[in-house]
Design a protein around this motif. Structure first.
Motif, mmCIF file in Angstrom:
data_model
loop_
_atom_site.group_PDB
_atom_site.id
_atom_site.type_symbol
_atom_site.label_atom_id
_atom_site.label_comp_id
_atom_site.label_asym_id
_atom_site.label_seq_id
_atom_site.Cartn_x
_atom_site.Cartn_y
_atom_site.Cartn_z
ATOM 1 N N ALA A 15 -13.893 19.956 -10.957
ATOM 2 C CA ALA A 15 -12.630 19.896 -11.716
ATOM 3 C C ALA A 15 -12.038 18.496 -11.601
ATOM 4 O O ALA A 15 -11.525 17.940 -12.575
ATOM 5 C CB ALA A 15 -11.643 20.933 -11.187
ATOM 6 N N ALA B 247 -11.446 15.836 -14.656
ATOM 7 C CA ALA B 247 -10.156 15.167 -14.861
ATOM 8 C C ALA B 247 -10.363 13.664 -15.014
ATOM 9 O O ALA B 247 -9.814 13.030 -15.916
ATOM 10 C CB ALA B 247 -9.214 15.468 -13.691
ATOM 11 N N LYS C 244 -7.398 11.559 -16.634
ATOM 12 C CA LYS C 244 -6.147 12.169 -16.151
ATOM 13 C C LYS C 244 -6.153 12.271 -14.635
ATOM 14 O O LYS C 244 -7.215 12.420 -14.027
ATOM 15 C CB LYS C 244 -5.994 13.601 -16.708
ATOM 16 C CG LYS C 244 -5.987 13.705 -18.211
ATOM 17 C CD LYS C 244 -4.594 13.530 -18.772
ATOM 18 C CE LYS C 244 -4.571 13.632 -20.286
ATOM 19 N NZ LYS C 244 -3.583 12.732 -20.876
ATOM 20 N N PHE D 198 -4.231 17.170 -15.155
ATOM 21 C CA PHE D 198 -5.312 17.822 -15.903
ATOM 22 C C PHE D 198 -5.218 19.348 -15.733
ATOM 23 O O PHE D 198 -5.268 20.107 -16.700
ATOM 24 C CB PHE D 198 -6.653 17.298 -15.369
ATOM 25 C CG PHE D 198 -7.870 17.808 -16.088
ATOM 26 C CD1 PHE D 198 -8.189 17.365 -17.364
ATOM 27 C CD2 PHE D 198 -8.735 18.720 -15.467
ATOM 28 C CE1 PHE D 198 -9.330 17.822 -18.024
ATOM 29 C CE2 PHE D 198 -9.862 19.191 -16.116
ATOM 30 C CZ PHE D 198 -10.168 18.737 -17.393
ATOM 31 N N TYR D 199 -5.043 19.788 -14.480
ATOM 32 C CA TYR D 199 -4.928 21.226 -14.175
ATOM 33 C C TYR D 199 -3.730 21.833 -14.919
ATOM 34 O O TYR D 199 -3.839 22.881 -15.561
ATOM 35 C CB TYR D 199 -4.770 21.426 -12.660
ATOM 36 C CG TYR D 199 -4.546 22.862 -12.256
ATOM 37 C CD1 TYR D 199 -5.620 23.709 -11.992
ATOM 38 C CD2 TYR D 199 -3.261 23.387 -12.140
ATOM 39 C CE1 TYR D 199 -5.418 25.034 -11.632
ATOM 40 C CE2 TYR D 199 -3.046 24.710 -11.786
ATOM 41 C CZ TYR D 199 -4.131 25.521 -11.531
ATOM 42 O OH TYR D 199 -3.929 26.832 -11.181
ATOM 43 N N CYS D 200 -2.570 21.155 -14.832
ATOM 44 C CA CYS D 200 -1.347 21.693 -15.443
ATOM 45 C C CYS D 200 -1.458 21.738 -16.975
ATOM 46 O O CYS D 200 -0.950 22.664 -17.607
ATOM 47 C CB CYS D 200 -0.131 20.875 -15.025
ATOM 48 S SG CYS D 200 0.290 21.077 -13.276
ATOM 49 N N LEU D 201 -2.138 20.748 -17.551
ATOM 50 C CA LEU D 201 -2.357 20.764 -19.008
ATOM 51 C C LEU D 201 -3.230 21.953 -19.407
ATOM 52 O O LEU D 201 -2.963 22.653 -20.388
ATOM 53 C CB LEU D 201 -3.001 19.448 -19.478
ATOM 54 C CG LEU D 201 -2.045 18.259 -19.623
ATOM 55 C CD1 LEU D 201 -2.819 16.954 -19.751
ATOM 56 C CD2 LEU D 201 -1.107 18.428 -20.828
ATOM 57 N N LYS D 202 -4.305 22.200 -18.608
ATOM 58 C CA LYS D 202 -5.200 23.343 -18.892
ATOM 59 C C LYS D 202 -4.424 24.665 -18.744
ATOM 60 O O LYS D 202 -4.603 25.598 -19.537
ATOM 61 C CB LYS D 202 -6.399 23.353 -17.922
ATOM 62 C CG LYS D 202 -7.378 22.203 -18.159
ATOM 63 C CD LYS D 202 -8.187 22.425 -19.414
ATOM 64 C CE LYS D 202 -9.214 21.327 -19.658
ATOM 65 N NZ LYS D 202 -9.528 21.239 -21.101
ATOM 66 N N GLU E 71 -2.228 25.096 -21.828
ATOM 67 C CA GLU E 71 -2.991 25.491 -23.022
ATOM 68 C C GLU E 71 -3.408 26.965 -22.915
ATOM 69 O O GLU E 71 -3.393 27.696 -23.901
ATOM 70 C CB GLU E 71 -4.251 24.618 -23.190
ATOM 71 C CG GLU E 71 -4.003 23.116 -23.189
ATOM 72 C CD GLU E 71 -3.623 22.538 -24.563
ATOM 73 O OE1 GLU E 71 -3.720 23.288 -25.555
ATOM 74 O OE2 GLU E 71 -3.218 21.364 -24.614
ATOM 75 N N ALA E 72 -3.793 27.398 -21.708
ATOM 76 C CA ALA E 72 -4.331 28.756 -21.542
ATOM 77 C C ALA E 72 -3.239 29.824 -21.497
ATOM 78 O O ALA E 72 -3.438 30.935 -21.990
ATOM 79 C CB ALA E 72 -5.172 28.820 -20.269
#
Length: 439
Positions: A401, A405, A410, A415-419, A422-423
């Motif tokens: 992960a 990123a 990122k 990166f985690y927070c953006l995913k 989106e989810a």
């Protein structure tokens, strides 16, 4: 052609340095998704009413009457509003010259400052002077006013807890000062070690920075811990030894979700210590109507109170406050109502207690659910949220992960927070936005 005044290349460099993560990249992406029709839950900032918390009835009734004083002349007003709300509206209107549409004193209405002083006196057991209380447009404006007064240039530093609320890093950058971080210890429930403070000050001084003030956020934002009396007194003693002013951000003092560590104000801890420290240490304390069970963020009401600040300095702070003419007047009335709510025997008392207890109990329940939920997940650990409005979990991302990123250009947590956004449609703030220890 030479760059014009508002071309990006010629802007004030301090403005470009400002970063404010709670309204940063993630928030902007969430707003885009919302425009596309996706349901977004904004948990990036403590904004209770936006997440469905209902306003308390009594303060809204009083302010409604103050905003529309012609209702007070209506013979049916007693059918629509309780008698105590009508009486309070008349009381606040009598404190103004020209009602809510007129400027007040630059420090705020004297009558409301008196109510704030009485509240502080009841809370701390020591009288407070209304002349040393300034009402402000939310606590943020007060914090910025005081930082602006303290910071003389980039050689001046302010000690700020990390993880920190980005208001501090943003304001210090804007005023051209230097942020001096002191790290909270996650494994010790986000506790604070005075030896770390000493090291932070020594490092800053070695780099030619004059450390002038220290910020504490109690209860912690975003870390949610409550400072113990012993810890507070250590901090006060440290500031006294190092000749630092202490800025006490105490906006979450009503948000306490356990009984072992009740809120204790920095002012009470200081005055309990007795002279010489209680007469010499400079302290500015901040509070707001935006948090607690009020959650009136959009009203922008706050105050700061000064302890041991010389009269000439108070005059200078007053002069700068005068540049904005006056804080928002309806918000001042909200502040008066917060510090002087309905009393036993008043017509609105039972409803007020029922509503505020309901909100606090709900917050307490959610603090438990959030912490337990995080700790039941694999590779996630989270300290119990003792107070404030946030949980601050540590998420251990797998190496791939982190690699993904990097490939996306990122920071891993962004990166985690953006995913996640989106989810799920949940808008959060990446930990790096608050500052963190390396790794």
């Amino acid at each position: 052609m030479a760059p014009r005044a508002l071309d990006y290349e010629s802007l004030n460099e301090n403005v470009k340095k400002v970063q404010y993560a709670v309204r940063g990249e993630l928030y902007l992406r969430a707003s885009e998704l919302q425009k596309e029709g996706k349901k977004i839950i904004f948990t990036n900032v403590g904004n209770p009413h936006a997440l469905g918390q209902k306003p308390l009835t009594f303060p809204r009734q009083v302010v409604a009457l103050c905003q529309a004083p012609f209702l007070l002349d209506d013979p049916n007003v007693g059918l629509l509003f309780p008698a105590d709300a009508i009486a309070r509206a008349k009381h606040y209107l009598s404190l103004t010259t020209g009602g809510l549409g007129a400027y007040s004193d630059s420090r705020g209405l004297p009558g409301v400052r008196k109510e704030v002083a009485e509240f502080i006196g009841r809370r701390d057991g020591y009288p407070s002077d209304p002349e040393l209380i300034f009402l402000t447009d939310g606590a943020s404006k007060g914090v910025m006013q005081i930082l602006n007064t303290i910071i003389r240039g980039e050689g001046d530093g302010v000690l700020v807890p990390v993880p920190q609320y980005p208001l501090y890093s943003a304001s210090i950058a804007l005023f051209g000062g230097s942020l001096v971080p002191y790290y909270l210890e996650e494994t010790a429930n986000w506790g604070l070690d005075v030896n770390d403070l000493r090291q932070s000050v020594s490092r800053a001084r070695a780099n030619g920075i004059t450390v002038r003030a220290m910020v504490i956020i109690n209860p912690g934002n975003p870390t949610g811990q409550c400072l113990s009396e012993a810890n507070l007194k250590e901090i006060l003693h440290f500031c006294y030894q190092e000749n630092l002013a202490l800025l006490g951000d105490e906006v979450y003092q009503q948000n306490i979700y356990q009984d072992e560590r009740p809120f204790l104000s920095a002012r009470k801890a200081l005055l309990d210590m007795g002279p010489p420290i209680s007469r010499e240490l400079q302290l500015v304390s901040f509070h707001t109507v935006s948090k607690g069970y009020w959650g009136e963020c959009g009203q922008r009401g706050g105050y700061f109170e000064m302890t041991n600040i010389p009269p000439k300095s108070v005059d200078e702070i007053y002069k700068v406050a005068s540049v904005s003419l006056s804080p928002n007047v309806p918000a001042q009335i909200f502040m008066g109502l917060m510090v002087n709510p309905p009393k036993p025997g008043d017509m609105s008392y039972d409803q007020y207690v029922r509503e505020s207890k309901g909100i606090l109990e709900s917050l307490r329940r959610r603090a438990r659910i959030m912490t337990d939920g995080f700790n039941s997940c694999r590779n996630v650990v989270c300290n119990f949220t003792e107070g404030a409005m946030y949980s601050f979990p540590q998420i251990r991302l797998p190496p791939r992960a982190i690699q993904a990123a990097k490939q996306a250009g990122k920071v891993p947590d962004v990166f985690y927070c953006l995913k996640l956004l989106e989810a799920t449609g949940i808008s959060t703030v990446p930990g790096s936005g608050f500052g963190q220890k390396e790794g």
